[in-house]
Design a protein around this motif. Sequence first.
Motif: not given
Length: 84
Positions: A11-12, A32-47, A49-53
């Motif tokens: 993701x990073x 970002x989720x597509x490039x990282x090959x992960x579920x979009x929800x995983x981004x929100x779980x780890x970070x 929101x987009x600003x925190x990421x």
Amino acid sequence: MRNAEATKEKILEAAMAEFSAYGIAGARVDRIAKMAKCNKNMIYIYFENKEQLFSTVLEMHLTRVYEEFAFTPEDLPGYAARVF
């Protein structure tokens, strides 16, 4: 490396590419989720929101730059050139 750590790293890396290409305003979590090959929800779980990421990516890379390049007040223009 644990699966969660690997996912976060992907993701990073994807976020760095996305923010570099589009800036924070133009970056899309879907891409970002597509490039990282992960579920979009995983981004929100780890970070959260987009600003925190974005803040996390920026902090990681600025920390690396500050560690790699010693600050030399006698050569401020040279230091600036090395950083950028």
